[in-house]
Design a protein around this motif. Sequence first.
Motif, PDB file in Angstrom:
ATOM      1  N   MET A 184       2.433 -22.864  -2.426  1.00  0.00           N
ATOM      2  CA  MET A 184       3.146 -23.912  -1.715  1.00  0.00           C
ATOM      3  C   MET A 184       2.942 -25.235  -2.434  1.00  0.00           C
ATOM      4  O   MET A 184       1.846 -25.579  -2.832  1.00  0.00           O
ATOM      5  CB  MET A 184       2.631 -23.999  -0.287  1.00  0.00           C
ATOM      6  N   THR A 185       4.011 -25.972  -2.596  1.00  0.00           N
ATOM      7  CA  THR A 185       3.903 -27.268  -3.260  1.00  0.00           C
ATOM      8  C   THR A 185       3.928 -28.387  -2.229  1.00  0.00           C
ATOM      9  O   THR A 185       4.555 -28.286  -1.187  1.00  0.00           O
ATOM     10  CB  THR A 185       5.058 -27.477  -4.255  1.00  0.00           C
ATOM     11  N   SER A 186       3.233 -29.443  -2.564  1.00  0.00           N
ATOM     12  CA  SER A 186       3.261 -30.640  -1.728  1.00  0.00           C
ATOM     13  C   SER A 186       3.324 -31.854  -2.634  1.00  0.00           C
ATOM     14  O   SER A 186       2.747 -31.866  -3.715  1.00  0.00           O
ATOM     15  CB  SER A 186       2.032 -30.700  -0.821  1.00  0.00           C
ATOM     16  N   ARG A 187       4.042 -32.858  -2.200  1.00  0.00           N
ATOM     17  CA  ARG A 187       4.200 -34.076  -2.990  1.00  0.00           C
ATOM     18  C   ARG A 187       3.079 -35.038  -2.629  1.00  0.00           C
ATOM     19  O   ARG A 187       2.803 -35.263  -1.457  1.00  0.00           O
ATOM     20  CB  ARG A 187       5.565 -34.701  -2.731  1.00  0.00           C
ATOM     21  N   ILE A 188       2.458 -35.595  -3.674  1.00  0.00           N
ATOM     22  CA  ILE A 188       1.363 -36.543  -3.479  1.00  0.00           C
ATOM     23  C   ILE A 188       1.668 -37.794  -4.299  1.00  0.00           C
ATOM     24  O   ILE A 188       1.991 -37.703  -5.488  1.00  0.00           O
ATOM     25  CB  ILE A 188       0.016 -35.950  -3.954  1.00  0.00           C
ATOM     26  N   ASN A 189       1.579 -38.951  -3.661  1.00  0.00           N
ATOM     27  CA  ASN A 189       1.726 -40.224  -4.361  1.00  0.00           C
ATOM     28  C   ASN A 189       0.356 -40.698  -4.814  1.00  0.00           C
ATOM     29  O   ASN A 189      -0.578 -40.726  -4.015  1.00  0.00           O
ATOM     30  CB  ASN A 189       2.372 -41.278  -3.454  1.00  0.00           C
ATOM     31  N   LEU A 190       0.259 -41.056  -6.080  1.00  0.00           N
ATOM     32  CA  LEU A 190      -1.012 -41.522  -6.637  1.00  0.00           C
ATOM     33  C   LEU A 190      -0.835 -42.876  -7.296  1.00  0.00           C
ATOM     34  O   LEU A 190       0.145 -43.103  -8.013  1.00  0.00           O
ATOM     35  CB  LEU A 190      -1.524 -40.528  -7.692  1.00  0.00           C
ATOM     36  N   LEU A 191      -1.796 -43.739  -7.058  1.00  0.00           N
ATOM     37  CA  LEU A 191      -1.832 -45.028  -7.730  1.00  0.00           C
ATOM     38  C   LEU A 191      -2.175 -44.788  -9.195  1.00  0.00           C
ATOM     39  O   LEU A 191      -3.106 -44.047  -9.506  1.00  0.00           O
ATOM     40  CB  LEU A 191      -2.894 -45.926  -7.083  1.00  0.00           C
ATOM     41  N   ILE A 192      -1.415 -45.390 -10.090  1.00  0.00           N
ATOM     42  CA  ILE A 192      -1.711 -45.251 -11.517  1.00  0.00           C
ATOM     43  C   ILE A 192      -2.907 -46.143 -11.817  1.00  0.00           C
ATOM     44  O   ILE A 192      -2.846 -47.350 -11.610  1.00  0.00           O
ATOM     45  CB  ILE A 192      -0.509 -45.650 -12.383  1.00  0.00           C
ATOM     46  N   PRO A 193      -4.015 -45.573 -12.315  1.00  0.00           N
ATOM     47  CA  PRO A 193      -5.194 -46.385 -12.626  1.00  0.00           C
ATOM     48  C   PRO A 193      -4.865 -47.437 -13.687  1.00  0.00           C
ATOM     49  O   PRO A 193      -3.995 -47.224 -14.534  1.00  0.00           O
ATOM     50  CB  PRO A 193      -6.214 -45.377 -13.161  1.00  0.00           C
ATOM     51  N   CYS A 194      -5.574 -48.552 -13.648  1.00  0.00           N
ATOM     52  CA  CYS A 194      -5.281 -49.653 -14.578  1.00  0.00           C
ATOM     53  C   CYS A 194      -5.418 -49.227 -16.034  1.00  0.00           C
ATOM     54  O   CYS A 194      -4.684 -49.718 -16.886  1.00  0.00           O
ATOM     55  CB  CYS A 194      -6.157 -50.867 -14.272  1.00  0.00           C
ATOM     56  N   HIS A 195      -6.290 -48.285 -16.346  1.00  0.00           N
ATOM     57  CA  HIS A 195      -6.449 -47.859 -17.733  1.00  0.00           C
ATOM     58  C   HIS A 195      -5.390 -46.835 -18.160  1.00  0.00           C
ATOM     59  O   HIS A 195      -5.446 -46.306 -19.257  1.00  0.00           O
ATOM     60  CB  HIS A 195      -7.875 -47.343 -17.996  1.00  0.00           C
ATOM     61  N   PHE A 196      -4.402 -46.583 -17.289  1.00  0.00           N
ATOM     62  CA  PHE A 196      -3.257 -45.739 -17.626  1.00  0.00           C
ATOM     63  C   PHE A 196      -1.946 -46.511 -17.538  1.00  0.00           C
ATOM     64  O   PHE A 196      -0.886 -45.927 -17.495  1.00  0.00           O
ATOM     65  CB  PHE A 196      -3.177 -44.542 -16.676  1.00  0.00           C
ATOM     66  N   GLN A 197      -2.003 -47.828 -17.499  1.00  0.00           N
ATOM     67  CA  GLN A 197      -0.804 -48.592 -17.214  1.00  0.00           C
ATOM     68  C   GLN A 197      -0.243 -49.446 -18.347  1.00  0.00           C
ATOM     69  O   GLN A 197       0.326 -50.493 -18.069  1.00  0.00           O
ATOM     70  CB  GLN A 197      -1.060 -49.506 -16.026  1.00  0.00           C
ATOM     71  N   PRO A 198      -0.288 -49.080 -19.582  1.00  0.00           N
ATOM     72  CA  PRO A 198       0.497 -49.878 -20.524  1.00  0.00           C
ATOM     73  C   PRO A 198       1.974 -49.648 -20.244  1.00  0.00           C
ATOM     74  O   PRO A 198       2.374 -48.553 -19.860  1.00  0.00           O
ATOM     75  CB  PRO A 198       0.095 -49.341 -21.891  1.00  0.00           C
ATOM     76  N   SER A 199       2.764 -50.676 -20.390  1.00  0.00           N
ATOM     77  CA  SER A 199       4.181 -50.567 -20.032  1.00  0.00           C
ATOM     78  C   SER A 199       4.924 -49.550 -20.881  1.00  0.00           C
ATOM     79  O   SER A 199       5.980 -49.085 -20.479  1.00  0.00           O
ATOM     80  CB  SER A 199       4.844 -51.939 -20.136  1.00  0.00           C
ATOM     81  N   LEU A 200       4.387 -49.185 -22.026  1.00  0.00           N
ATOM     82  CA  LEU A 200       5.056 -48.208 -22.884  1.00  0.00           C
ATOM     83  C   LEU A 200       5.297 -46.889 -22.152  1.00  0.00           C
ATOM     84  O   LEU A 200       6.347 -46.280 -22.283  1.00  0.00           O
ATOM     85  CB  LEU A 200       4.222 -47.959 -24.150  1.00  0.00           C
ATOM     86  N   PHE A 201       4.346 -46.434 -21.340  1.00  0.00           N
ATOM     87  CA  PHE A 201       4.481 -45.139 -20.674  1.00  0.00           C
ATOM     88  C   PHE A 201       4.969 -45.239 -19.228  1.00  0.00           C
ATOM     89  O   PHE A 201       5.669 -44.363 -18.762  1.00  0.00           O
ATOM     90  CB  PHE A 201       3.154 -44.371 -20.701  1.00  0.00           C
ATOM     91  N   PHE A 202       4.571 -46.260 -18.510  1.00  0.00           N
ATOM     92  CA  PHE A 202       4.885 -46.305 -17.085  1.00  0.00           C
ATOM     93  C   PHE A 202       5.774 -47.468 -16.675  1.00  0.00           C
ATOM     94  O   PHE A 202       6.059 -47.637 -15.490  1.00  0.00           O
ATOM     95  CB  PHE A 202       3.581 -46.330 -16.265  1.00  0.00           C
ATOM     96  N   ASN A 203       6.208 -48.286 -17.623  1.00  0.00           N
ATOM     97  CA  ASN A 203       7.112 -49.404 -17.324  1.00  0.00           C
ATOM     98  C   ASN A 203       6.672 -50.216 -16.114  1.00  0.00           C
ATOM     99  O   ASN A 203       7.450 -50.535 -15.233  1.00  0.00           O
ATOM    100  CB  ASN A 203       8.544 -48.901 -17.124  1.00  0.00           C
ATOM    101  N   ASN A 204       5.379 -50.498 -16.062  1.00  0.00           N
ATOM    102  CA  ASN A 204       4.778 -51.316 -15.007  1.00  0.00           C
ATOM    103  C   ASN A 204       4.890 -50.716 -13.605  1.00  0.00           C
ATOM    104  O   ASN A 204       4.774 -51.416 -12.612  1.00  0.00           O
ATOM    105  CB  ASN A 204       5.352 -52.741 -15.030  1.00  0.00           C
ATOM    106  N   LYS A 205       5.139 -49.390 -13.517  1.00  0.00           N
ATOM    107  CA  LYS A 205       5.118 -48.735 -12.208  1.00  0.00           C
ATOM    108  C   LYS A 205       3.681 -48.718 -11.704  1.00  0.00           C
ATOM    109  O   LYS A 205       2.736 -48.687 -12.478  1.00  0.00           O
ATOM    110  CB  LYS A 205       5.603 -47.287 -12.305  1.00  0.00           C
ATOM    111  N   GLU A 206       3.516 -48.743 -10.408  1.00  0.00           N
ATOM    112  CA  GLU A 206       2.185 -48.698  -9.816  1.00  0.00           C
ATOM    113  C   GLU A 206       1.838 -47.316  -9.272  1.00  0.00           C
ATOM    114  O   GLU A 206       0.671 -46.995  -9.124  1.00  0.00           O
ATOM    115  CB  GLU A 206       2.070 -49.734  -8.699  1.00  0.00           C
ATOM    116  N   TRP A 207       2.852 -46.510  -8.958  1.00  0.00           N
ATOM    117  CA  TRP A 207       2.637 -45.209  -8.328  1.00  0.00           C
ATOM    118  C   TRP A 207       3.378 -44.123  -9.087  1.00  0.00           C
ATOM    119  O   TRP A 207       4.433 -44.366  -9.665  1.00  0.00           O
ATOM    120  CB  TRP A 207       3.154 -45.220  -6.882  1.00  0.00           C
TER     121      TRP A 207
END
Length: 174
Positions: free
Chosen positions: A1-24
């Motif tokens: 069974m799958t379930s959707r989970i929202n996770l905060l992107i940790p600050c050390h994973f947030q260069p805009s190159l990969f996440f475009n300043n997304k927070e979740w």
Amino acid sequence: MTSRINLLIPCHFQPSLFFNNKEWITINKGEELLYEPFLYDIAYYHKISIDKPWENNRALVLKLYDRWTEDKEILKLFFNNRNRQGARPYMIKSLGFFIMFICWSNQQPVLSITDWTTQVSRLPIKPVNMIERLNHIFTSPDHYHSYLQLTQLYEELNKQYQKSFILKQKETPK
């Protein structure tokens, strides 16, 4: 069974190159998480109970390389048509998957994107001059030369990973 989970992107994973300043980010627990870079690593950071591909899950590590072989053909078409803008998102994803491939091949999760050089410089299985080559790709991911460098890095790392796997198999008592 799958379930959707929202996770905060940790600050050390947030260069805009990969996440475009997304927070979740949203993960589908119970499914394979190779649709975006770093999902397994971020879930691990949040202590979510998931597979840990870096812990001897050879099949998932090899899927990173298989994904590259597919994306490489798409990128080849973009670059043959001189479409750098179309190639850019694929190059960024492929770069993220390469960082995962290098860490997972060395049986480690990706711990940081903002300080990736510190982690990968300590890894035993890695291509020659990898940090210099990756720095070039990070600064200009939509250039054809970056595509060529990334292609070479994937090939070199895959060969080293396969070699290390074979050597471990020979060392393991039966």
